[in-house]
Design a protein around this motif. Structure first.
Motif, PDB file in Angstrom:
ATOM      1  N   GLY A 312     -34.434   6.366 -59.993  1.00 40.20           N
ATOM      2  CA  GLY A 312     -33.036   6.497 -59.609  1.00 40.20           C
ATOM      3  C   GLY A 312     -32.677   7.823 -58.963  1.00 40.20           C
ATOM      4  O   GLY A 312     -31.500   8.069 -58.691  1.00 40.20           O
ATOM      5  N   MET A 313     -33.670   8.681 -58.706  1.00 40.37           N
ATOM      6  CA  MET A 313     -33.401   9.984 -58.104  1.00 40.37           C
ATOM      7  C   MET A 313     -33.951  10.021 -56.684  1.00 40.37           C
ATOM      8  O   MET A 313     -35.013   9.474 -56.408  1.00 40.37           O
ATOM      9  CB  MET A 313     -34.008  11.104 -58.961  1.00 40.37           C
ATOM     10  N   TYR A 314     -33.207  10.672 -55.798  1.00 34.11           N
ATOM     11  CA  TYR A 314     -33.624  10.783 -54.400  1.00 34.11           C
ATOM     12  C   TYR A 314     -34.704  11.853 -54.254  1.00 34.11           C
ATOM     13  O   TYR A 314     -34.539  12.978 -54.713  1.00 34.11           O
ATOM     14  CB  TYR A 314     -32.424  11.137 -53.522  1.00 34.11           C
ATOM     15  N   MET A 315     -35.799  11.478 -53.585  1.00 33.30           N
ATOM     16  CA  MET A 315     -36.930  12.385 -53.426  1.00 33.30           C
ATOM     17  C   MET A 315     -37.335  12.428 -51.959  1.00 33.30           C
ATOM     18  O   MET A 315     -37.051  11.523 -51.181  1.00 33.30           O
ATOM     19  CB  MET A 315     -38.127  11.915 -54.269  1.00 33.30           C
ATOM     20  N   ASN A 316     -38.048  13.504 -51.580  1.00 36.72           N
ATOM     21  CA  ASN A 316     -38.532  13.667 -50.215  1.00 36.72           C
ATOM     22  C   ASN A 316     -39.801  14.501 -50.274  1.00 36.72           C
ATOM     23  O   ASN A 316     -39.807  15.576 -50.872  1.00 36.72           O
ATOM     24  CB  ASN A 316     -37.466  14.370 -49.371  1.00 36.72           C
ATOM     25  N   ASN A 317     -40.886  14.008 -49.671  1.00 39.41           N
ATOM     26  CA  ASN A 317     -42.156  14.752 -49.759  1.00 39.41           C
ATOM     27  C   ASN A 317     -42.331  15.771 -48.633  1.00 39.41           C
ATOM     28  O   ASN A 317     -43.343  16.463 -48.574  1.00 39.41           O
ATOM     29  CB  ASN A 317     -43.344  13.781 -49.800  1.00 39.41           C
ATOM     30  N   GLY A 318     -41.357  15.853 -47.727  1.00 40.16           N
ATOM     31  CA  GLY A 318     -41.434  16.846 -46.658  1.00 40.16           C
ATOM     32  C   GLY A 318     -42.425  16.515 -45.564  1.00 40.16           C
ATOM     33  O   GLY A 318     -42.626  17.314 -44.643  1.00 40.16           O
ATOM     34  N   LYS A 319     -43.059  15.327 -45.624  1.00 40.32           N
ATOM     35  CA  LYS A 319     -44.061  14.940 -44.629  1.00 40.32           C
ATOM     36  C   LYS A 319     -43.424  14.030 -43.571  1.00 40.32           C
ATOM     37  O   LYS A 319     -42.684  13.102 -43.897  1.00 40.32           O
ATOM     38  CB  LYS A 319     -45.227  14.200 -45.295  1.00 40.32           C
ATOM     39  N   LEU A 320     -43.723  14.304 -42.316  1.00 39.72           N
ATOM     40  CA  LEU A 320     -43.184  13.516 -41.209  1.00 39.72           C
ATOM     41  C   LEU A 320     -44.278  12.609 -40.666  1.00 39.72           C
ATOM     42  O   LEU A 320     -45.327  13.069 -40.219  1.00 39.72           O
ATOM     43  CB  LEU A 320     -42.665  14.439 -40.105  1.00 39.72           C
ATOM     44  N   SER A 321     -44.030  11.299 -40.718  1.00 39.41           N
ATOM     45  CA  SER A 321     -45.013  10.331 -40.246  1.00 39.41           C
ATOM     46  C   SER A 321     -45.252  10.491 -38.749  1.00 39.41           C
ATOM     47  O   SER A 321     -44.330  10.755 -37.971  1.00 39.41           O
ATOM     48  CB  SER A 321     -44.516   8.911 -40.544  1.00 39.41           C
ATOM     49  N   SER A 322     -46.510  10.301 -38.344  1.00 40.55           N
ATOM     50  CA  SER A 322     -46.856  10.410 -36.921  1.00 40.55           C
ATOM     51  C   SER A 322     -46.123   9.357 -36.099  1.00 40.55           C
ATOM     52  O   SER A 322     -45.893   9.543 -34.898  1.00 40.55           O
ATOM     53  CB  SER A 322     -48.371  10.260 -36.729  1.00 40.55           C
ATOM     54  N   ARG A 323     -45.723   8.258 -36.743  1.00 45.72           N
ATOM     55  CA  ARG A 323     -45.004   7.198 -36.032  1.00 45.72           C
ATOM     56  C   ARG A 323     -43.643   7.673 -35.523  1.00 45.72           C
ATOM     57  O   ARG A 323     -43.108   7.117 -34.566  1.00 45.72           O
ATOM     58  CB  ARG A 323     -44.805   5.985 -36.946  1.00 45.72           C
ATOM     59  N   LYS A 324     -43.080   8.688 -36.158  1.00 46.23           N
ATOM     60  CA  LYS A 324     -41.769   9.191 -35.769  1.00 46.23           C
ATOM     61  C   LYS A 324     -41.846  10.289 -34.720  1.00 46.23           C
ATOM     62  O   LYS A 324     -40.812  10.741 -34.213  1.00 46.23           O
ATOM     63  CB  LYS A 324     -41.024   9.710 -37.004  1.00 46.23           C
ATOM     64  N   LEU A 325     -43.054  10.726 -34.404  1.00 44.64           N
ATOM     65  CA  LEU A 325     -43.229  11.823 -33.446  1.00 44.64           C
ATOM     66  C   LEU A 325     -43.456  11.262 -32.042  1.00 44.64           C
ATOM     67  O   LEU A 325     -44.577  10.926 -31.664  1.00 44.64           O
ATOM     68  CB  LEU A 325     -44.403  12.707 -33.864  1.00 44.64           C
TER      69      LEU A 325
END
Length: 355
Positions: A312-325
């Motif tokens: 139930g908590m919002y998380m973010n691993n700080g990694k940007l997928s190559s698909r978005k680049l």
């Protein structure tokens, strides 16, 4: 929030009277801001988002205070609730953990000191537990207000800082850098100003501290290779992705913070620090503009990093997928990373010149 809908949302947060209402509003903030992600200029987006985060945290603290008041307990002395990390810098993304602390005025005697200690231990426990239910995970490094090391009276904070200054090993210097990004979000702001006064009066007197600070600042390297290539994750489920947080954003935060501490600046926002360094003549107009644009890009990419929900908590691993680049974004990123790398070298040379 300048628009009527945003102002109404902030008003609803400010009048929420229970955890369920706050959680619903947090989810609403998340949905609304996700929808605006591709439309708003990045600085405006962060300003709106961090105003909402602040409102949710402030209301959580007020509700915790009210819960204790119903049991006959009120704050025995004035206090300030502090945010560190991205919260202190007003750079929180859609998902943000709890980097927090608390400072309270010195009680008059030993009995009152124990009363204050117990009250603020109870208060911070309520705040942290409620914020978890609202969707904010606790800091993995335990830099959080429920940790007695980060919930202290002003004189105890003074003693703590002195101890860190006297024995500035790597970990204690990391704590000093955390304090440099602190911001009061609720209560008596003057208490933090007093603490910052103690901090800046002693900060650069000891060259050993400066050396450790520099080592800490240079720890995270910008992820661009000698031939200008992006240094992506090589293994695991994130293979091929780019660590935007620790390979772009954090190195620039660290470098600008180091320059700001050396200049005695008390701003905590990275963009505000760049602006003030320029006004002080520490950065040329061209350098300030280049750093600002690079940092805006890194802030935008952080918002594109992988989001997930855990318990139930919002998380973010700080990694940007190559698909978005996209190719255009990749070219912009390479330029920004080269600027970040030059900035790191600049800070290294300047600080080494002090020794």
């Amino acid at each position: 929030m300048s628009d009527p809908g945003g102002a109404q949302l902030l008003s609803r947060i400010g009048s929420a009277d229970d955890i369920a209402a706050l959680r619903s509003l947090r989810d609403e903030v998340h949905e609304q801001m996700e929808a605006l992600l591709s439309e708003q200029p990045v600085e405006q987006f962060y300003a709106i988002l961090n105003e909402a985060h602040d409102a949710l945290i402030k209301r959580t603290i007020a509700l915790a205070e009210a819960d204790l008041a119903r049991m006959g307990n009120s704050p025995p002395v004035p206090y300030a609730y502090l945010l560190f990390g991205s919260g202190g810098r007003e750079e929180q993304t859609l998902s943000s953990d709890q980097d927090s602390g608390l400072i309270y005025d010195d009680p008059d005697d030993e009995a009152e000191r124990e009363t204050a200690r117990q009250y603020f231990a109870d208060l911070t426990q309520l705040i942290v537990e409620t914020l978890q239910q609202v969707g904010y995970p606790p800091c993995e490094g335990n830099v959080i207000s429920t940790n007695p090391d980060w919930c202290l009276s002003l004189s105890d904070w003074d003693n703590k800082l002195n101890g860190w200054f006297e024995e500035p090993d790597w970990e204690r210097v990391r704590y000093l850098l955390i304090v440099a990004d602190s911001r009061s979000i609720y209560g008596e702001d003057e208490l933090l100003e007093k603490l910052k006064g103690l901090f800046f009066s002693d900060m650069l007197e000891n060259p050993v501290i400066v050396r450790h600070m520099l080592n800490n600042t240079m720890r995270h390297k910008v992820l661009v290779g000698v031939f200008g290539q992006l240094l992506r994750e090589r293994y695991g489920e994130d293979a091929g992705s780019l660590d935007v947080k620790y390979g772009a954003y954090i190195p620039m935060v660290n470098a600008i913070r180091m320059m700001s501490i050396r200049a005695g600046l008390r701003e905590t926002s990275t963009l505000a620090r760049i602006h003030s360094l320029h006004l002080m003549g520490k950065l040329s107009a061209d350098d300030a503009s280049a750093y600002t644009e690079a940092f805006r890009l890194f802030m935008r990419l952080r918002l594109m990093a992988t989001e997930r929900s855990l318990d139930g908590m919002y998380m973010n691993n700080g990694k940007l997928s190559s698909r978005k680049l996209t190719k255009e974004l990749t070219d912009q990123l390479k330029t920004g990373l080269r600027i970040g790398k030059k900035l790191q070298r600049r800070v290294f040379r300047q600080m080494n010149g002090m020794f």
